[in-house]
Every structure is written in structure tokens, then in C-alpha cells.
Enzyme design. Structure first.
Site, short mmCIF file in Angstrom:
data_model
loop_
_atom_site.label_atom_id
_atom_site.label_comp_id
_atom_site.label_asym_id
_atom_site.label_seq_id
_atom_site.Cartn_x
_atom_site.Cartn_y
_atom_site.Cartn_z
N PHE A 204 25.06 9.75 -19.94
CA PHE A 204 23.76 9.94 -19.27
C PHE A 204 23.15 8.62 -18.78
O PHE A 204 21.92 8.45 -18.81
CB PHE A 204 22.77 10.66 -20.19
CG PHE A 204 23.40 11.68 -21.09
CD1 PHE A 204 24.11 12.75 -20.57
CD2 PHE A 204 23.33 11.55 -22.46
CE1 PHE A 204 24.72 13.68 -21.40
CE2 PHE A 204 23.94 12.47 -23.31
CZ PHE A 204 24.63 13.54 -22.77
N CYS A 205 23.99 7.69 -18.37
CA CYS A 205 23.52 6.37 -17.87
C CYS A 205 22.73 5.61 -18.93
O CYS A 205 21.82 4.83 -18.59
CB CYS A 205 22.68 6.51 -16.60
SG CYS A 205 23.55 7.26 -15.24
N VAL A 206 23.03 5.85 -20.19
CA VAL A 206 22.32 5.14 -21.26
C VAL A 206 23.39 4.48 -22.14
O VAL A 206 23.35 4.56 -23.37
CB VAL A 206 21.41 6.10 -22.07
CG1 VAL A 206 20.44 5.34 -22.97
CG2 VAL A 206 20.60 6.98 -21.13
#
Ligand SMILES: Cc1ncc(COP(=O)(O)O)c(C=O)c1O
Length: 445
Positions: A388-390
Site C-alpha cells: 500500500f505504498c507504505v
């Protein structure tokens, strides 16, 4: 009587929900990525292309251009409010001149990162759960020696004392934080954060990508200095976002050099941003024009107004409550079914009430990959897997090797279910049964 649109009525507005595959409807639970779009929004886009497909009245003086401007800047004589004003009222900005159209949240955050007058040694304070869009711009500035990046740990609760300590002891110039995390769903106490930050002379930029679509936002009450968000996460068109900035932080001077401390300067310059230019210099337009360079995505900007009006018609409090009840049901069911297994856990606060519409869970089992693809393939249920782009948060939490199998037989995978107002309890039940079936097929239960 409540004149607002019901959840069931609203589903009629989404043609994508009418699709069928293998005799079943879609169950869309990937709303934290991007939401579905109601017909009112694409009818607005279609109207632009059909009726007045031109540039705006800031450039041309003709009939079509005037109509474009009417729909963006408003025309009281014709009873048209204009999307900039609609958005300003939606977040309770003091003026529509504080609303800058951008491409998306990422663009808005970068505009502050690149346009803010940092002094060497300034610190930008983030949380440990930032999306790459609110991490990379700062790491890049740090790499260039312009700032230092520091983090405050949120875990499942924002520690205001630890936060204040950072401000007391460091040279924090700007606090830039996800208002609601796209991985844990946790919403930080933004009002308290701005209050403390301002006491120590720091400004606050809120990444509102996951907050603005899901709750009432009042930037004046929050006293936020900047707020970034994307329309595509709130039933709007793709390719348009907003940077809200307090009027006094967006600049008033004709040249960047003359601006006061804290004012952001435009980093992309060109057509539409200047009042005049010679071979040697230029004078800037006032905000927001100085920040909106080049021909704009007019249909998307116009349709943003339609999207905001659409979700207002549902009601922001109702959206928040509806998501909370779905998340409560899902979280309780999942924990009742698998909470004791040792291989299933919810990421972030365990109390669903603190996770808005977001439910991220970890599966630590052999062959734990591919569950999202199976849910889609077999049951039309759409959720998200991955990072999740984290990446930074997961690398810290699980160790840098975490995306590889943790032993030759075990794998760690993270999945995210994210709801919006058009999701139903019945859809949640279908998801739960489909997941259970997959767990059985894989021999987990
Ligand atoms: C918290 C958060 N910040 C920033 C972004 C980036 O949004 P966009 O891709 O619209 O720029 C996202 C997108 O998922 C997000 O969840």
C-alpha cells in the site's frame, strides 16, 4: 423526514455496480485506493466535452471559455456556484482563493515540499506510517541537504507528549502527517497537533487523502496550515486533487524573493501563472492562479464540484457512521473466526472504531500470497494486497526481508479491505464467506 439519498438509492447511481461476471455482481472493497464514480460525475465531464470543450476565461474571452470559468470560478448571475467555491465550503476554507487545483495528493504534497522556504537545519516531522507520497518528497530534500527528516511513532495511538518533546527539542519547521493512515486507518488528533505545533512555531501540512473523503473537515477549526487531498478517492474524476493553504501562506508579492517567511512559492511556472513577463523577469499572478500552471484539467476540475455535492448529499456523518458499522462487523467476525489461530492479525488499532473504513490484516501461513487475486477471480470481491505504498512502515515493523518467505514453508502477506458508503453488510458477508472458503482450500482451517 431525512431528504438525503439512502445508501440503496445511491447504489443506483454507480453503473459499475450493475456489472456482472460469472453471474455475480462486483463487490468493490478497494476504496482506499480509488473509489467508484457515480453518473452525476461523468455526466458533468461529458457536459464539458459536449457543450464547452475549451480553455477557461482566464485565457480566452469567448463564450465557451466563459462557461468553463462559470463552472470552476462560479457565476452568481447564472446561479452557478463553481467547483472551487463548492470545495472551499466543503472543507470550510475561509476563501475559495485558498483552493489550488493539483493533479492529486502527491502533487499537492510535493508543491509544499518544493515551494516551502526551508533554512538549512530545519526539521520536517512525519509519523512512522506515511504513504510514500508524504515520505519521498522529504527524503529527497534531506538528501539534498535542505532539511532533516524526523519521525514520531504512532503505533495504535498518537503520543502527544512524545510529539511535543520533538518540537521542544528539535528545530521542527513543518509537521507533515497523514490525517488518516491508509494502512492502519488510524486518524491522528489533528486539532491538538496543530495547537502544539503552532506553540513551537511549526506549521502543519495534513495529508488528507484518506480523511477528507470520509468525515467532515473544517480547516479553520483544525487550524491546519495546508491540506492535501485527491478527488478520485471521493467519487470524483481521476487526475485532480487539491492543495488548501491558508491565504497568508500562499503569497501576495509579485516576485518570489519578496515573500514573507513561511510562504510557499510556485515551483512550476508557465502559462496562466504570471501577470506579465519580459525577457528578463516576470510578475506573478495572485494565488491560486500562480500555482496552476498550463492548461488545466478543466473537465476534472468542474466534475470535482459534482463529486463533492454528491457525497454531501449522502452526508459526511452518515458516511463515517456507515463505514464504522461495516468495519465493526468485519473486524469482529474476522477476529472471532481466526483471532486465536496465531497466524491472523489486524494491523493497527484493534478497536474498529479507530480505523474508519479501513481493515488491514496479516496472514502468516504457507502460500499466503494470491488471496486477493483468488477473491476477485472466484467471487468478484476486490480488496488490495501488498504494501500500500507504505514500504518504510512494513520494513521497520517486519524487517527488510519481510516480503520474502519467512521460512521455507511460511509467508507473510498483508491485505486491506476498505469500504465506502455504497458498500453493504451483505457484501461484507460475501467477502467473509469467500475468504473462509479460500482459507479452507489452502488448509489453514
Ligand atoms: C495517505 C495517502 N497519502 C497520499 C496518497 C497518494 O494519493 P494520490 O495517488 O491520489 O496522489 C494516498 C493514496 O493512496 C494515501 O492513501
Amino acid at each position: 423526514m431525512d431528504s438525503r439519498k439512502s445508501i440503496e438509492e445511491s447504489r443506483e447511481d454507480f453503473p459499475s455496480l450493475k456489472r456482472q461476471r460469472k453471474g455475480k455482481p462486483p463487490i468493490y472493497l478497494d476504496n482506499a485506493c480509488t473509489t467508484l464514480v457515480p453518473r452525476q460525475v461523468f455526466e458533468s465531464i461529458q457536459e464539458y466535452y459536449t457543450e464547452y470543450p475549451s480553455c477557461s476565461g482566464t485565457r480566452s474571452r469567448h463564450w465557451f471559455a466563459q462557461e468553463v470559468s462559470d463552472h470552476i470560478e462560479g457565476n452568481p448571475g447564472k446561479g452557478i456556484k463553481g467547483s472551487r467555491q463548492i470545495i472551499a465550503e466543503f472543507i470550510n476554507a475561509g476563501s475559495k482563493k485558498e483552493i489550488i487545483f493539483t493533479l492529486n495528493t502527491t502533487h499537492a504534497l510535493n508543491m509544499v515540499a518544493l515551494g516551502f522556504p526551508f533554512q538549512p537545519g530545519d526539521v520536517v516531522l512525519l509519523t512512522d506510517t506515511e504513504h510514500n507520497s508524504n515520505l519521498l518528497p522529504w527524503l529527497k530534500l534531506q538528501k539534498a541537504g535542505r532539511i532533516k527528516v524526523d519521525f514520531t511513532v504512532t503505533n495504535d495511538r498518537f503520543d502527544l507528549d512524545a510529539f511535543e518533546w520533538k518540537l521542544k527539542t528539535g528545530r521542527v519547521r513543518l509537521v507533515s502527517m497523514a490525517y488518516t493512515s491508509n494502512v492502519t486507518g488510524y486518524t491522528i488528533p489533528a486539532r491538538e497537533i496543530t495547537k502544539i505545533a503552532h506553540q513551537y512555531g511549526a506549521l502543519v501540512l495534513l495529508d488528507g487523502a484518506q480523511a477528507v473523503p470520509h468525515q467532515t473537515i473544517d480547516v479553520q477549526n483544525l487550524d491546519a496550515d495546508f491540506l492535501a487531498f485527491s478527488l478520485h478517492k471521493m467519487c470524483g474524476p481521476r487526475g485532480v486533487g487539491v492543495l488548501y493553504g491558508k491565504k497568508e501562506l500562499l503569497g501576495q508579492m509579485p516576485h518570489e524573493e519578496g515573500e514573507a517567511e513561511h510562504v510557499i512559492v510556485p515551483v512550476i511556472q508557465g502559462g496562466g501563472t504570471v501577470a506579465d513577463s519580459t525577457y528578463y523577469s516576470y510578475t506573478l499572478m495572485l494565488p491560486p492562479d500562480r500555482f496552476e500552471a498550463g492548461i488545466q484539467n478543466y473537465p476534472a476540475q468542474i466534475a470535482s464540484g459534482a463529486a463533492v455535492q454528491y457525497i454531501q448529499q449522502i452526508g459526511m456523518d452518515r458516511i463515517r457512521d456507515h463505514e464504522a458499522s461495516l468495519n465493526h462487523f468485519l473486524s469482529e467476525e474476522l477476529m472471532n473466526r481466526y483471532g486465536d489461530t496465531g497466524w491472523f492479525s489486524i494491523v493497527g488499532p484493534q478497536d474498529a472504531a479507530q480505523r474508519g473504513g479501513i481493515l488491514t490484516f496479516e496472514v502468516k501461513r504457507p502460500n499466503a500470497m494470491g488471496i486477493a487475486a483468488d477473491l476477485s477471480e472466484k467471487n468478484n470481491v476486490m480488496i488490495r494486497d501488498g504494501v500500500f505504498c507504505v514500504h518504510a512502515y512494513f520494513n521497520e515493523k517486519f524487517g527488510p526481508e519481510w516480503t520474502r518467505p519467512i521460512s521455507h514453508s511460511e509467508h507473510r502477506m498483508v491485505y486491506r479491505v476498505s469500504s465506502y458508503f455504497y458498500n453493504t453488510m451483505e457484501e461484507c458477508r460475501v467477502f467473509l464467506e469467500a475468504l473462509d472458503e479460500i482459507f479452507k482450500e489452502r488448509g489453514y482451517i
